[in-house]
Write an enzyme that holds these catalytic residues in place. Structure first.
Site, PDB file in Angstrom:
ATOM      1  CE  LYS A 143      44.603  48.172  33.682  1.00 18.43           C
ATOM      2  NZ  LYS A 143      43.389  48.165  34.513  1.00 18.43           N
ATOM      3  NE  ARG A 147      42.641  39.397  38.790  1.00 20.46           N
ATOM      4  CZ  ARG A 147      42.927  40.500  38.100  1.00 20.46           C
ATOM      5  NH1 ARG A 147      42.920  40.471  36.772  1.00 20.46           N
ATOM      6  NH2 ARG A 147      43.235  41.621  38.708  1.00 20.46           N
ATOM      7  NE  ARG A 161      38.078  39.569  36.102  1.00 17.36           N
ATOM      8  CZ  ARG A 161      39.069  40.389  35.805  1.00 17.36           C
ATOM      9  NH1 ARG A 161      39.517  40.459  34.573  1.00 17.36           N
ATOM     10  NH2 ARG A 161      39.627  41.137  36.740  1.00 17.36           N
ATOM     11  NE  ARG A 211      41.816  44.685  41.455  1.00 16.44           N
ATOM     12  CZ  ARG A 211      41.035  43.861  40.768  1.00 16.44           C
ATOM     13  NH1 ARG A 211      40.242  43.011  41.405  1.00 16.44           N
ATOM     14  NH2 ARG A 211      41.045  43.865  39.449  1.00 16.44           N
ATOM     15  NE  ARG A 248      47.978  48.748  38.898  1.00 16.01           N
ATOM     16  CZ  ARG A 248      47.479  47.796  38.105  1.00 16.01           C
ATOM     17  NH1 ARG A 248      48.176  47.322  37.109  1.00 16.01           N
ATOM     18  NH2 ARG A 248      46.275  47.331  38.302  1.00 16.01           N
TER      19      ARG A 248
HETATM   20  P1  AP5 Z   1      39.689  43.478  31.819  1.00 20.30           P
HETATM   21  O1  AP5 Z   1      39.970  43.602  30.380  1.00 20.30           O
HETATM   22  O2  AP5 Z   1      40.346  42.365  32.577  1.00 20.30           O
HETATM   23  O3  AP5 Z   1      40.007  44.849  32.593  1.00 20.30           O
HETATM   24  P2  AP5 Z   1      41.387  45.396  33.127  1.00 20.30           P
HETATM   25  O4  AP5 Z   1      41.354  46.871  32.997  1.00 20.30           O
HETATM   26  O5  AP5 Z   1      42.513  44.654  32.490  1.00 20.30           O
HETATM   27  O6  AP5 Z   1      41.245  45.061  34.672  1.00 20.30           O
HETATM   28  P3  AP5 Z   1      42.000  44.031  35.647  1.00 20.30           P
HETATM   29  O7  AP5 Z   1      41.011  43.162  36.296  1.00 20.30           O
HETATM   30  O8  AP5 Z   1      43.125  43.393  34.976  1.00 20.30           O
HETATM   31  O9  AP5 Z   1      42.358  45.014  36.801  1.00 20.30           O
HETATM   32  P4  AP5 Z   1      43.682  45.504  37.407  1.00 20.30           P
HETATM   33  O10 AP5 Z   1      44.219  46.598  36.613  1.00 20.30           O
HETATM   34  O11 AP5 Z   1      43.326  45.805  38.824  1.00 20.30           O
HETATM   35  O12 AP5 Z   1      44.586  44.146  37.432  1.00 20.30           O
HETATM   36  P5  AP5 Z   1      46.091  43.799  37.071  1.00 20.30           P
HETATM   37  O13 AP5 Z   1      46.086  42.410  36.644  1.00 20.30           O
HETATM   38  O14 AP5 Z   1      46.732  44.815  36.202  1.00 20.30           O
HETATM   39  O15 AP5 Z   1      38.115  43.420  31.994  1.00 20.30           O
HETATM   40  C1  AP5 Z   1      37.499  43.208  33.247  1.00 20.30           C
HETATM   41  C2  AP5 Z   1      36.143  42.532  33.035  1.00 20.30           C
HETATM   42  O16 AP5 Z   1      35.290  43.414  32.294  1.00 20.30           O
HETATM   43  C3  AP5 Z   1      36.231  41.240  32.201  1.00 20.30           C
HETATM   44  O17 AP5 Z   1      35.302  40.329  32.682  1.00 20.30           O
HETATM   45  C4  AP5 Z   1      35.873  41.694  30.784  1.00 20.30           C
HETATM   46  O18 AP5 Z   1      35.302  40.661  30.014  1.00 20.30           O
HETATM   47  C5  AP5 Z   1      34.892  42.819  31.061  1.00 20.30           C
HETATM   48  N1  AP5 Z   1      34.918  43.865  30.043  1.00 20.30           N
HETATM   49  C6  AP5 Z   1      36.036  44.461  29.497  1.00 20.30           C
HETATM   50  N2  AP5 Z   1      35.668  45.393  28.596  1.00 20.30           N
HETATM   51  C7  AP5 Z   1      34.304  45.406  28.560  1.00 20.30           C
HETATM   52  C8  AP5 Z   1      33.340  46.159  27.817  1.00 20.30           C
HETATM   53  N3  AP5 Z   1      33.697  47.097  26.946  1.00 20.30           N
HETATM   54  N4  AP5 Z   1      32.042  45.897  28.048  1.00 20.30           N
HETATM   55  C9  AP5 Z   1      31.648  44.953  28.958  1.00 20.30           C
HETATM   56  N5  AP5 Z   1      32.518  44.199  29.676  1.00 20.30           N
HETATM   57  C10 AP5 Z   1      33.829  44.429  29.490  1.00 20.30           C
HETATM   58  O19 AP5 Z   1      46.803  43.933  38.495  1.00 20.30           O
HETATM   59  C11 AP5 Z   1      46.510  43.044  39.552  1.00 20.30           C
HETATM   60  C12 AP5 Z   1      47.406  43.351  40.753  1.00 20.30           C
HETATM   61  O20 AP5 Z   1      48.787  43.137  40.393  1.00 20.30           O
HETATM   62  C13 AP5 Z   1      47.383  44.793  41.266  1.00 20.30           C
HETATM   63  O21 AP5 Z   1      46.308  45.033  42.137  1.00 20.30           O
HETATM   64  C14 AP5 Z   1      48.742  44.880  41.967  1.00 20.30           C
HETATM   65  O22 AP5 Z   1      48.726  44.202  43.197  1.00 20.30           O
HETATM   66  C15 AP5 Z   1      49.642  44.098  41.026  1.00 20.30           C
HETATM   67  N6  AP5 Z   1      50.213  44.950  39.960  1.00 20.30           N
HETATM   68  C16 AP5 Z   1      50.029  44.821  38.627  1.00 20.30           C
HETATM   69  N7  AP5 Z   1      50.727  45.760  37.954  1.00 20.30           N
HETATM   70  C17 AP5 Z   1      51.351  46.511  38.892  1.00 20.30           C
HETATM   71  C18 AP5 Z   1      52.196  47.649  38.819  1.00 20.30           C
HETATM   72  N8  AP5 Z   1      52.533  48.204  37.634  1.00 20.30           N
HETATM   73  N9  AP5 Z   1      52.670  48.171  39.985  1.00 20.30           N
HETATM   74  C19 AP5 Z   1      52.370  47.616  41.177  1.00 20.30           C
HETATM   75  N10 AP5 Z   1      51.565  46.533  41.326  1.00 20.30           N
HETATM   76  C20 AP5 Z   1      51.049  45.986  40.191  1.00 20.30           C
END
Ligand code: AP5
Length: 194
Positions: free
Chosen positions: A14, A140, A128, A151, A89
């Site tokens: 994402k 992280r 990562r 997660r 979410r």
């Molecule tokens: P990346 O692009 O970072 O993937 P992502 O889907 O953004 O995953 P996140 O790690 O951000 O996960 P998340 O959704 O759990 O975290 P968030 O910050 O939203 O890519 C991941 C890795 O893969 C990278 O190394 C990248 O280079 C690699 N990659 C990407 N695409 C690739 C490809 N095509 N091929 C190969 N490699 C690839 O949330 C964190 C925390 O915040 C949550 O757990 C929760 O506690 C809180 N939170 C956030 N939003 C909310 C909400 N709306 N409600 C409640 N709590 C929330």
């Protein structure tokens, strides 16, 4: 202006794809994860409140994240549209987003679900973390096997119902998230330009 949601489990890509859309289409990335991590790092009251919940991999309260998104939507601005990255979410967040968009004169144009299997998600997230440490940095706090399990459970229990929710509204498009980053970006562009 095109407003889109990027939906998908941890590691689906994402954030990676949102960054590409910011560059290619002058869109604004609204990542609730980034906003919460920033609050944690800067030590705000909210940051202190959410730190432990985030580190163990659970979702923070709907109230907090809806408040963050409300602020951004109300601020408006001149750009190509919003990319909701990691929001909504839960079903309550999805309902709130619908209300907020209507209140601020916005529409929701596309919901793009990035499809990646669990095995690849685990490899990406733990990869990562390993890369960060190998480069002398710090992983992280939630990029570890234990938090990732939580997660993923939160995703399947609380977030995956949004696929049916948006499908029923006719807004959902699925994109294979397993290709290279550029392939996935091209597929997303195909959806946006169709
Ligand atoms: P990346 O692009 O970072 O993937 P992502 O889907 O953004 O995953 P996140 O790690 O951000 O996960 P998340 O959704 O759990 O975290 P968030 O910050 O939203 O890519 C991941 C890795 O893969 C990278 O190394 C990248 O280079 C690699 N990659 C990407 N695409 C690739 C490809 N095509 N091929 C190969 N490699 C690839 O949330 C964190 C925390 O915040 C949550 O757990 C929760 O506690 C809180 N939170 C956030 N939003 C909310 C909400 N709306 N409600 C409640 N709590 C929330």
């Amino acid at each position: 202006m095109t407003n889109i949601i990027l939906l998908g489990p941890p590691g689906a890509g994402k954030g990676t794809q949102a960054a590409k859309l910011v560059d290619a289409r002058n869109m604004v990335q609204l990542s609730t994860g980034d906003m919460l991590r920033e609050a944690k790092t800067s030590g705000t009251e909210m940051g202190k409140m959410v730190a432990a919940v985030m580190d163990r991999g659970d979702l923070v309260t709907d109230e907090i994240v809806i408040g963050l998104i409300r602020e951004k939507l109300e601020a408006g601005g001149d750009h190509g549209g919003f990319i909701f990255d990691g929001f909504p979410r839960t079903l309550a967040q999805a309902d709130a987003l619908g209300d907020l968009l209507a209140e601020t004169g916005n529409t929701l144009d596309h919901v793009i679900a990035l499809e990646v299997n669990d095995e690849v998600l685990v490899d990406r997230i733990l990869g990562r973390a390993a890369e960060a440490v190998a480069a002398g940095g710090i992983a992280r706090a939630d990029d570890n096997a234990e938090s990732l399990k939580v997660r993923l459970m939160a995703y399947y229990k609380q977030t995956s119902p949004l696929i049916g929710y948006y499908h029923a509204k006719g807004d959902l498009k699925s994109v294979d998230g397993l290709g290279t980053m550029d392939q996935v970006a091209a597929d997303i562009a195909g959806v946006l330009d169709a």
